[in-house]
Scaffold this motif. Sequence first.
Motif, PDB file in Angstrom:
ATOM      1  N   LYS A  52       0.906  -1.479   0.145  1.00 19.24           N
ATOM      2  CA  LYS A  52       0.487  -0.410   0.069  1.00 19.24           C
ATOM      3  C   LYS A  52       0.752   1.592   0.352  1.00 19.24           C
ATOM      4  CE  LYS A  52      -3.957  -2.175   2.470  1.00 19.24           C
ATOM      5  NZ  LYS A  52      -4.829  -1.672   3.617  1.00 19.24           N
ATOM      6  N   TYR A  53       1.985   0.865   0.381  1.00 17.80           N
ATOM      7  CA  TYR A  53       2.870   2.911   0.950  1.00 17.80           C
ATOM      8  C   TYR A  53       4.350   1.849   0.500  1.00 17.80           C
ATOM      9  CZ  TYR A  53      -0.966   3.099   4.290  1.00 17.80           C
ATOM     10  OH  TYR A  53      -2.643   3.165   4.367  1.00 17.80           O
ATOM     11  N   ASN A 207       2.572  -2.755   4.303  1.00 16.63           N
ATOM     12  CA  ASN A 207       1.007  -1.760   4.264  1.00 16.63           C
ATOM     13  C   ASN A 207       0.618  -1.361   5.186  1.00 16.63           C
ATOM     14  OD1 ASN A 207       0.061  -3.486   1.500  1.00 16.63           O
ATOM     15  ND2 ASN A 207       1.336  -5.370   2.597  1.00 16.63           N
ATOM     16  N   GLU A 209      -0.720   1.969   7.750  1.00 18.98           N
ATOM     17  CA  GLU A 209      -0.385   2.784   7.725  1.00 18.98           C
ATOM     18  C   GLU A 209      -0.008   3.207   9.319  1.00 18.98           C
ATOM     19  OE1 GLU A 209      -3.969   6.619   7.297  1.00 18.98           O
ATOM     20  OE2 GLU A 209      -4.557   4.084   7.676  1.00 18.98           O
TER      21      GLU A 209
END
Length: 373
Positions: A52-53, A207, A209
């Motif tokens: 995700k990041y 992944n 946050e």
Amino acid sequence: MKVLFNNLGKQWDVIKDDVKPRLELLFEQSNFIGGAPVGQFEENFAKYIGTKYAIGVSNGTDALKVALEALNVDSPCGVIIPANTFVATILAITYLCNLRADIQLIDCDNYFQIDTNLLEKCLKENRSKWKSCVIIPVHLFGHPADIKRIVELANEYDCKILEDSSQSHGALVDNKKVGSFGDISAFSLYPGKNLGAAGDAGVITTNNEELYQKCKSLRNYGSSKKYYYDFKGYNHRLDTIQAIVVDEKLKHLDNWNNMRIEVAKKLSDRMKDNDHVITPKLAPYAYKNVFHIYAILIKNRNELQKHLNDNGIQTVIHYPVPIQKTKPFNYLDHQDNPKTIRFADDMLSLPIHPFLEDEEIEFITTTINNFYK
């Protein structure tokens, strides 16, 4: 004939027409720190790895340090790393002043990766001594570690996983890229890496946050808002100019990795009948080795290296001094890692890059084969 160990100039020939306009725009806009290309690269790299990041940072060592600090583990903490790795893996641990780390060096398997049987033995014997534990598997030389088994052990023994993926951009396990299995991962973007900048650079993937936000603040003095500080951080940002270079190279990474694989296959095929040379093999737990390093095992290593050098063939030793034999870390030398110690004497890295010509491959292998006749 002179055979280079790597040839970064050839990469520039591929990307320069796309990089130059972006550099001109950069100098016109002068957003050298935190410019839009940083975020663009982060988004593209996260998509490439399958996380995700992504967080761009100043280099691979800082990526490891920031990622480890972001995990916010309690002391005493068992930090488990391969004995067979580059010194940056262990240095990053020691840079965290508030972490009381009990560092465990684990010997490698026949594929140069952390031996998961020895890892399990270490956890059985030591996990109860620590409030927390972080496993830092290194996907060494472009070959994945046995990350699926490591994830199983981490779950069983309540450990965090910080993947050191600095040498394996694009390597696969079960068609999934390394750097996407653990809680967090660190990549170096040193110029000679499969994905390399035009200077020092690094990137972190996750992944999670919370880890993403923590790493973003840690790289920027501990600040998420300019001049407001939540904790002590660092000046570990990725420069815009480096983000542009690696963003353009990222578009070619899979192709360049496949070219490396073809070069490695040709090297191995041409030495398959030489009983004196052990060439790299793919472990059953891995799917794709992207050959950041092509390391062979031989006796008379120093003599062969001199012979190759005398014939104009550049080689490197990865690594001539194991971590536990270095001056800063010889207090760990009581740990038993016989393969790592032996490989330090027998390993030699041959030229490997996407643009190695067939003529050069033939010259390298013929020179080696003739040495042992």
